[in-house]
Write an enzyme that holds these catalytic residues in place. Sequence first.
Site, PDB file in Angstrom:
ATOM      1  N   PHE A 131       0.858  -1.186   0.000  1.00 58.41           N
ATOM      2  CA  PHE A 131       0.000   0.000   0.000  1.00 58.41           C
ATOM      3  C   PHE A 131       0.895   1.238   0.000  1.00 58.41           C
ATOM      4  O   PHE A 131       1.415   1.649   1.049  1.00 58.41           O
ATOM      5  CB  PHE A 131      -0.930  -0.023   1.210  1.00 58.41           C
ATOM      6  CG  PHE A 131      -1.477  -1.401   1.470  1.00 58.41           C
ATOM      7  CD1 PHE A 131      -2.037  -2.140   0.429  1.00 58.41           C
ATOM      8  CD2 PHE A 131      -1.393  -1.977   2.717  1.00 58.41           C
ATOM      9  CE1 PHE A 131      -2.515  -3.419   0.638  1.00 58.41           C
ATOM     10  CE2 PHE A 131      -1.866  -3.260   2.940  1.00 58.41           C
ATOM     11  CZ  PHE A 131      -2.426  -3.980   1.907  1.00 58.41           C
TER      12      PHE A 131
ATOM     13  N   ASP B 198       2.031   4.290   0.570  1.00 57.12           N
ATOM     14  CA  ASP B 198       1.732   5.531   1.285  1.00 57.12           C
ATOM     15  C   ASP B 198       3.009   6.352   1.447  1.00 57.12           C
ATOM     16  O   ASP B 198       3.926   6.258   0.640  1.00 57.12           O
ATOM     17  CB  ASP B 198       1.071   5.224   2.629  1.00 57.12           C
ATOM     18  CG  ASP B 198       1.999   4.483   3.579  1.00 57.12           C
ATOM     19  OD1 ASP B 198       3.152   4.178   3.207  1.00 57.12           O
ATOM     20  OD2 ASP B 198       1.574   4.200   4.716  1.00 57.12           O
TER      21      ASP B 198
ATOM     22  N   ASP C 188       3.828  -5.279   4.087  1.00 57.30           N
ATOM     23  CA  ASP C 188       3.400  -3.910   4.360  1.00 57.30           C
ATOM     24  C   ASP C 188       3.066  -3.732   5.834  1.00 57.30           C
ATOM     25  O   ASP C 188       3.467  -2.748   6.458  1.00 57.30           O
ATOM     26  CB  ASP C 188       2.175  -3.557   3.514  1.00 57.30           C
ATOM     27  CG  ASP C 188       1.674  -2.141   3.762  1.00 57.30           C
ATOM     28  OD1 ASP C 188       1.983  -1.262   2.952  1.00 57.30           O
ATOM     29  OD2 ASP C 188       0.975  -1.918   4.786  1.00 57.30           O
TER      30      ASP C 188
END
Length: 277
Positions: free
Chosen positions: A171, A173, A250
């Site tokens: 993910f 980010d 993650d």
Amino acid sequence: MKLILNSSAGPDNLLPKPTEEQAVDFLFVADVMNFCFWPDKGSPKWVVSWNGKSYTGYYALCAALRKAQEEKVPITDPNFYSTISEEQLRKILRPVENASEIPLLPERLVAMRQAGAVLLEKFGGTFCDFEETHLRVAFYKRAQVLVSQIWMLFDGRDFGEFSDIDSLTVFADYRVPQVLVHFAALEYASDLMERLRNDEVLQNGSPEEVEIRGCTVEAVERITEKLKEHYAKSGGGDSPNAIMNATQVDHFLWNFRRIYARQLERIPFHKSRCIYY
């Protein structure tokens, strides 16, 4: 290196247990607003207190939602949040004294209203019905996080059973790249590192931002493949606690950053003020 799959309850039961009636819809609401928690330079962080403890970032969001539930606010009901007012949302996300208000509150308000309206119009007023349509999720960080949290909450069984969970990427980010730099899995060019150290805000969608996020995905894909090779050679590949996909990698990296936040302050993270992560 091993990781227990069902650690989605988070600290102090901030996230729901799979036995809670509104567990999935709680995760949905949290991920609708799961973006951009970092403060402007020189400003205090957004901090939320719940049960005598203070939280920042995503955990602050969960704490605010837990507090709303205790105050009998129907925060998981799209009939409520599809028409929620800015005043109501501001109260739900209120910080502790002397802390900053959550960034991008108007954008979160729009996201909540839109998400609620779509659930009511097309999915019977619950994300449970949305998931049962088996929609394919593309490269969208918040949508990916939601699916992964449901998978982890239910230990990959029952409502959280996804045969294609390994197709999810990391993910991308702004914190995971920071940890990857710490582990030397990523390296910024000197001029880009200087810009990040100077707290320059990157334009959302700019080449620099896209490259950081794209390289994050590629780095974790390579890490995941190496982990699979390691477990296959060691005979532990069938262990239910083995890190075998990008979702678990993650989770490990994101929690590593929170545990060792002070040590990682020396590494800047890229900043892009947007609703996407």
